[in-house]
Design an enzyme around this catalytic site. Structure first.
Site, PDB file in Angstrom:
ATOM      1  N   ASP A 102       9.830  10.492  -4.940  1.00 24.23           N
ATOM      2  CA  ASP A 102       8.550  10.753  -4.279  1.00 24.23           C
ATOM      3  C   ASP A 102       7.464   9.887  -4.927  1.00 24.23           C
ATOM      4  O   ASP A 102       7.625   9.430  -6.053  1.00 24.23           O
ATOM      5  CB  ASP A 102       8.179  12.242  -4.392  1.00 24.23           C
ATOM      6  CG  ASP A 102       7.194  12.664  -3.304  1.00 24.23           C
ATOM      7  OD1 ASP A 102       6.900  11.851  -2.397  1.00 24.23           O
ATOM      8  OD2 ASP A 102       6.710  13.814  -3.352  1.00 24.23           O
ATOM      9  N   GLU A 103       6.373   9.663  -4.209  1.00 24.24           N
ATOM     10  CA  GLU A 103       5.257   8.858  -4.717  1.00 24.24           C
ATOM     11  C   GLU A 103       5.741   7.482  -5.189  1.00 24.24           C
ATOM     12  O   GLU A 103       5.368   7.002  -6.264  1.00 24.24           O
ATOM     13  CB  GLU A 103       4.530   9.586  -5.869  1.00 24.24           C
ATOM     14  CG  GLU A 103       4.050  10.987  -5.529  1.00 24.24           C
ATOM     15  CD  GLU A 103       2.832  11.028  -4.616  1.00 24.24           C
ATOM     16  OE1 GLU A 103       2.361   9.956  -4.175  1.00 24.24           O
ATOM     17  OE2 GLU A 103       2.371  12.138  -4.314  1.00 24.24           O
ATOM     18  N   CYS A 162     -11.833  13.506  13.875  1.00 23.48           N
ATOM     19  CA  CYS A 162     -11.789  13.519  15.347  1.00 23.48           C
ATOM     20  C   CYS A 162     -10.482  14.062  15.938  1.00 23.48           C
ATOM     21  O   CYS A 162     -10.377  14.186  17.147  1.00 23.48           O
ATOM     22  CB  CYS A 162     -12.051  12.116  15.890  1.00 23.48           C
ATOM     23  SG  CYS A 162     -10.635  11.014  15.686  1.00 23.48           S
TER      24      CYS A 162
HETATM   25 ZN    ZN Z   1     -10.774   9.894  13.670  1.00 24.55          ZN
END
Ligand code: ZN
Ligand code: ADP
Length: 208
Positions: A102-103, A162
């Site tokens: 991992d990483e 968003c």
């Molecule tokens: Zn966005």
């Protein structure tokens, strides 16, 4: 065909395809995109198949716990923290069948030859890591690992601004260091439109 490899649901087919040799699987994406979850899922399935599994994480990453790899959603898997590729290799024996990492972005460049060799010796190597740093630049050694991998999975987070598909890790604290270990306290997932490379980011702290 791509879908077939996107999730690890056919060990047998993959084994047959690899003609009895080992192979390299790379899982890349931004922070919070589910890389660790996907790595842990594959490792758990290998363990259920009674394969000899060994898992590593770089010593640098002490985020959640010292001895385990952990996802942001709380899943965990035992691991051995190592400082170098050489140290990692010292923990792998001839009968190890699956090597999880991992990483991967925090490993030295020797990891590239090392995983190539492990795969050629017949082991399945699964590496998860960030493909881009906080500036949106390729994060070595992940680009090199992507080039040599048999199987690649790109994971995506959700943009916190968003709700679109997020491909970037936005740093939300003031630091120009490439390695700044943290989670939701220092980073958030952002889409291409909402991501601000850090050099342009002072506005972040002024209610962007
Ligand atoms: Zn966005
Ligand atoms: P990575 O290893 O890529 O950083 P993890 O596997 O540790 O990702 O965590 C993925 C989990 O993070 C998701 O299942 C979800 O519970 C959580 N999460 C938190 N923020 C987000 C986000 N913005 N988009 C997607 N998942 C998120």
């Amino acid at each position: 065909m791509v879908e077939e490899f996107a999730f690890d649901n056919s060990e047998e087919r993959r084994r047959a395809r690899a003609n009895g040799t080992g192979w390299i699987e790379v899982i890349v994406g931004s922070m919070f995109s589910g890389k660790s979850e996907e790595l842990i899922r594959r490792l758990n399935r290998a363990r259920i198949a009674r394969q000899k599994v060994v898992v590593f994480k770089p010593q640098i990453d002490a985020r959640y716990s010292k001895k385990e790899i952990a996802s942001h959603s709380g899943q965990k898997h035992d691991s051995i923290p190592v400082s170098t590729t050489a140290e990692m290799l010292s923990h792998i024996s001839a009968d190890t069948q699956v090597v999880g990492i991992d990483e991967g972005q925090f490993f030295d460049m020797e990891i590239i030859d090392a995983v190539n060799r492990l795969a050629s010796e017949g082991k399945r190597v699964i590496i998860a890591g960030l493909d881009q740093d906080f500036m949106g630049k390729p994060f070595e050694p992940m680009p090199q690992l992507l080039s040599i991998a048999e199987f690649i999975t790109k994971t995506h987070a959700i943009c916190v601004k968003c709700g679109s598909t997020a491909n970037y890790s936005q740093r939300t604290v003031d630091s120009e260091a490439r390695v700044e270990v943290g989670a939701a306290d220092k980073y958030e997932a952002r889409c291409r439109k909402c991501f601000i490379p850090h050099s342009d980011a002072p506005t972040l702290h002024e209610g962007e």
